[in-house]
Design a protein around this motif. Structure first.
Motif, mmCIF file in Angstrom:
data_model
loop_
_atom_site.group_PDB
_atom_site.id
_atom_site.type_symbol
_atom_site.label_atom_id
_atom_site.label_comp_id
_atom_site.label_asym_id
_atom_site.label_seq_id
_atom_site.Cartn_x
_atom_site.Cartn_y
_atom_site.Cartn_z
ATOM 1 N N THR A 104 0.863 -1.183 0.000
ATOM 2 C CA THR A 104 0.000 0.000 0.000
ATOM 3 C C THR A 104 0.891 1.221 0.000
ATOM 4 N N GLY A 105 0.325 2.355 -0.437
ATOM 5 C CA GLY A 105 1.089 3.595 -0.508
ATOM 6 C C GLY A 105 1.247 4.014 -1.953
ATOM 7 N N ASN A 106 2.511 4.172 -2.408
ATOM 8 C CA ASN A 106 2.750 4.589 -3.782
ATOM 9 C C ASN A 106 2.451 3.489 -4.793
ATOM 10 N N SER A 107 2.431 2.237 -4.341
ATOM 11 C CA SER A 107 2.063 1.116 -5.198
ATOM 12 C C SER A 107 1.136 0.213 -4.404
ATOM 13 N N GLU A 108 -0.097 0.044 -4.889
ATOM 14 C CA GLU A 108 -1.074 -0.798 -4.203
ATOM 15 C C GLU A 108 -1.340 -2.021 -5.064
ATOM 16 N N GLU A 109 -0.532 -3.040 -4.837
ATOM 17 C CA GLU A 109 -0.548 -4.225 -5.682
ATOM 18 C C GLU A 109 -0.274 -5.468 -4.854
ATOM 19 N N THR A 110 -0.593 -6.612 -5.454
ATOM 20 C CA THR A 110 -0.119 -7.898 -4.961
ATOM 21 C C THR A 110 0.912 -8.389 -5.960
ATOM 22 N N GLU A 128 -1.681 -6.743 -17.758
ATOM 23 C CA GLU A 128 -2.090 -6.330 -19.099
ATOM 24 C C GLU A 128 -0.952 -5.595 -19.804
ATOM 25 N N ASP A 129 0.247 -6.195 -19.760
ATOM 26 C CA ASP A 129 1.450 -5.673 -20.420
ATOM 27 C C ASP A 129 1.886 -4.315 -19.877
ATOM 28 N N GLU A 130 1.445 -3.973 -18.673
ATOM 29 C CA GLU A 130 1.853 -2.708 -18.057
ATOM 30 C C GLU A 130 2.455 -2.993 -16.685
ATOM 31 N N THR A 131 3.645 -2.438 -16.441
ATOM 32 C CA THR A 131 4.301 -2.608 -15.151
ATOM 33 C C THR A 131 3.607 -1.746 -14.110
ATOM 34 N N THR A 132 3.171 -2.365 -13.014
ATOM 35 C CA THR A 132 2.457 -1.636 -11.966
ATOM 36 C C THR A 132 3.247 -1.550 -10.669
ATOM 37 N N ALA A 133 4.304 -2.333 -10.542
ATOM 38 C CA ALA A 133 5.195 -2.250 -9.384
ATOM 39 C C ALA A 133 6.553 -2.810 -9.796
ATOM 40 N N ASP A 148 3.648 14.684 -5.180
ATOM 41 C CA ASP A 148 2.680 13.726 -5.716
ATOM 42 C C ASP A 148 2.971 12.289 -5.303
ATOM 43 N N SER A 149 3.717 12.108 -4.205
ATOM 44 C CA SER A 149 4.012 10.767 -3.703
ATOM 45 C C SER A 149 3.495 10.627 -2.278
ATOM 46 N N GLU A 150 3.116 9.413 -1.912
ATOM 47 C CA GLU A 150 2.695 9.135 -0.550
ATOM 48 C C GLU A 150 3.910 9.110 0.371
ATOM 49 N N ASP A 151 3.709 9.519 1.627
ATOM 50 C CA ASP A 151 4.846 9.527 2.551
ATOM 51 C C ASP A 151 5.037 8.202 3.280
ATOM 52 N N THR A 152 4.076 7.272 3.159
ATOM 53 C CA THR A 152 4.173 5.992 3.861
ATOM 54 C C THR A 152 3.841 4.843 2.912
ATOM 55 N N ASP A 153 4.733 3.866 2.856
ATOM 56 C CA ASP A 153 4.517 2.642 2.100
ATOM 57 C C ASP A 153 4.522 1.469 3.075
ATOM 58 N N THR A 154 3.641 0.501 2.847
ATOM 59 C CA THR A 154 3.638 -0.712 3.670
ATOM 60 C C THR A 154 3.742 -1.932 2.769
ATOM 61 N N GLU A 155 4.335 -2.988 3.315
ATOM 62 C CA GLU A 155 4.457 -4.263 2.622
ATOM 63 C C GLU A 155 4.096 -5.389 3.593
#
Length: 243
Positions: A38-44, A73-78, A227-234
């Protein structure tokens, strides 16, 4: 190249390194698992990690390499690659001097890359057996980050002197289970930007050299890029192969 082959490539490096480790008294672990962010990239996505440790009476050398990648779908998301190395000179039974280097390329963090080099003093303030201990360290160094986009003053480079405070607590829950807490802050001495990372994990042996690991990691940047989130979680669940 698919996300599976990109991430698994890092873990595949463990095969020749494992043989080298057995011949030269190195120890290490290769890790592959699922990562929810979660944060700048919200993916599994898929997580790969390789860790190496070499320890003698006077020296301890640590290397760690991480990657995470997702494509939809041929797009890098993380997409994230990270490397860090540390060498400790143990000048007494519980005291050491460290030299540490760090580099990270996180495509969706607002940074083109982050890097730092620090040195300082560390102390093993508590130890119980081989697997339970508390290490605390403090030092100074230099940080160089490059932004993806220029800031309000048109600059892309962030470089400043930093202070580093860190700790690691390992506790053996049983002969086959380990709790680990890592916490580190790098404090900018010029711009006062503080980057703090925390990782909490529990791992348990499954069979032989295989273990299961559950981990939760938080990264906080007090002065995040525009334009970036200040907190990322994994949050990750992975298999470890120890060698």
């Amino acid at each position: 190249m698919t996300r599976i082959t990109r991430t698994a490539a890092l873990v595949a490096l463990a095969m020749p390194l494992a043989a080298t480790a057995q011949d030269s008294n190195w120890e290490g672990e290769a890790e592959l698992g699922l990562l929810v962010t979660t944060g700048n990239s919200e993916e599994t996505n898929l997580k790969g990690r390789l860790g190496l440790v070499h320890e003698t009476e006077s020296w301890r050398n640590i290397g760690e390499f991480r990657s995470a990648y997702t494509e939809a779908e041929d797009e890098t998301t993380a997409e994230r690659y990270r490397a860090e190395a540390e060498t400790d000179y143990k000048f007494s039974e519980n005291q050491f001097w460290f030299l540490r280097g760090f580099w990270e390329n996180d495509r969706f963090s607002g940074y083109d890359f982050r890097s730092s080099a620090t040195t300082g003093y560390g102390h093993r303030v508590w130890e119980l057996g081989d697997d339970s201990f508390l290490d605390l360290s403090a030092g100074v160094g230099y940080r160089f980050n490059k932004l993806e986009e220029p800031d309000d003053d048109g600059n892309r480079d962030e470089d400043e002197a930093i202070a580093r405070l860190a700790g690691q607590f390992d506790f053996a829950l049983s002969d086959n289970a380990l709790f680990r807490q890592k916490l580190a802050s790098e404090i900018g001495l010029d711009e006062n930007n503080v980057i703090t990372e925390s990782e909490t994990s529990v791992q348990a042996s499954v069979i032989g050299d295989l273990s299961l690991k559950l981990a939760y990691r938080v990264t906080h940047v007090s002065d995040a890029p525009p334009d970036s989130e200040d907190t990322d979680t994994e949050t990750s669940l992975s298999l470890l192969y120890g060698f």
